[in-house]
Write a protein that holds these residues in place. Structure first.
Motif, short mmCIF file in Angstrom:
data_model
loop_
_atom_site.label_atom_id
_atom_site.label_comp_id
_atom_site.label_asym_id
_atom_site.label_seq_id
_atom_site.Cartn_x
_atom_site.Cartn_y
_atom_site.Cartn_z
N ARG A 185 0.69 -1.28 0.05
CA ARG A 185 -0.02 -0.14 0.04
C ARG A 185 0.95 1.31 0.01
NH1 ARG A 185 -5.48 -1.14 1.47
NH2 ARG A 185 -5.81 1.13 1.76
N SER A 186 2.40 1.07 0.20
CA SER A 186 3.11 2.31 0.53
C SER A 186 3.61 2.58 -1.18
CB SER A 186 4.12 1.87 1.12
OG SER A 186 4.89 1.23 0.96
N LEU A 187 3.27 1.82 -1.90
CA LEU A 187 4.10 1.96 -3.37
C LEU A 187 3.72 3.30 -4.01
CD1 LEU A 187 5.69 0.68 -5.75
CD2 LEU A 187 3.72 -0.02 -6.56
N SER A 188 4.62 4.24 -3.98
CA SER A 188 4.57 5.70 -4.51
C SER A 188 5.46 5.98 -5.65
CB SER A 188 4.94 6.60 -3.42
OG SER A 188 3.97 6.37 -2.35
N SER A 189 4.82 6.76 -6.53
CA SER A 189 5.47 7.19 -7.85
C SER A 189 6.74 8.19 -7.44
CB SER A 189 4.82 7.85 -9.04
OG SER A 189 4.09 8.95 -8.32
N SER A 190 7.66 8.46 -8.34
CA SER A 190 8.68 9.50 -7.99
C SER A 190 7.92 11.03 -7.69
CB SER A 190 9.49 9.97 -8.94
OG SER A 190 10.46 8.53 -9.15
N ARG A 191 6.94 11.19 -8.54
CA ARG A 191 6.01 12.28 -8.38
C ARG A 191 5.12 12.48 -7.08
NH1 ARG A 191 1.09 14.44 -12.33
NH2 ARG A 191 0.40 16.31 -11.24
#
Length: 218
Positions: A185-191
């Protein structure tokens, strides 16, 4: 019936890789090279070739830029990695993450084991998974056993961010990516990272995205 195509000897493949000059191409998630368990180093590369390969890993790590690079990330299935971290971060980040400078080091046949039960969770990225980060809970302190590029034994305890780097790069040598250990659930894009999750710790991300962080050590 034809015989299966045999891969050239590893030393020959390394020579071909180095002949390209400059930083080496970094393979990305989905490439089978990142999922193979690497071979222990047993002199597959002559000393001069090993030195050239190590220097190429260093150049590639700096150019990326990154704080570590493992041989399989350039398609070479040897149990070798390099690490180096100048740690150019604000003091509050340094204090929260235990991120202190690490000199350039070569790890040959590394293996680690946790020291104590404390775990720390922070966003982590990878040169082979560009554009994304995720929170990974790892042992806060590990004992590393390895050799350096000259065959000298290494037996050292790492804490804080250096311990995370050691674990991340050693995992690569076992065919493991940080995503395998991450909180999905923490997966985040660089943006998203730049806009939302620049805090020293992932507490705000955990609350907003709905995942748990490890509690205090028992």
């Amino acid at each position: 019936m034809g015989t299966p195509h045999a891969r050239p000897p590893l030393a020959e493949r390394v020579e071909e890789l180095l002949a390209r000059g400059g930083p080496l191409p970094i393979v990305e998630a989905g490439d089978p090279a990142l999922r193979r368990v690497t071979e222990p180093y047993e002199g597959q590369l002559a000393p001069a070739l090993l030195a050239r390969f190590v220097e190429a890993l260093r150049l590639t790590m700096h150019a990326a830029p990154g704080v570590g690079l493992a041989a399989p990330q350039v398609g070479v299935e040897l149990r070798i990695a390099v690490i180096e971290d100048p740690a150019p971060v604000p003091e509050e980040v340094r204090a929260a993450r235990g991120r202190v400078p690490q000199p350039f080091r070569v790890l040959v046949d590394p293996a680690y084991e946790p020291v104590g039960g404390e775990r720390a969770a922070f966003f982590e990225g990878c040169l082979s998974v560009p554009g994304w980060q995720a929170v990974v809970a790892r042992p806060a302190q590990v004992r590393l056993r390895a050799a350096d590029e000259h065959g000298h034994a290494v037996d050292e305890v790492f804490s804080g961010w250096p311990a995370r780097i050691v674990q991340h790069e050693t995992d690569h040598l076992d065919g493991t990516l940080y995503l395998d250990r991450a909180e999905p659930r923490s997966l985040s894009s660089s943006r998203a990272m730049a806009e939302l999750w620049t805090q020293p710790t992932p507490g705000a991300a955990a609350a907003a995205l709905g995942f748990e962080l490890p509690g205090p050590a028992a």
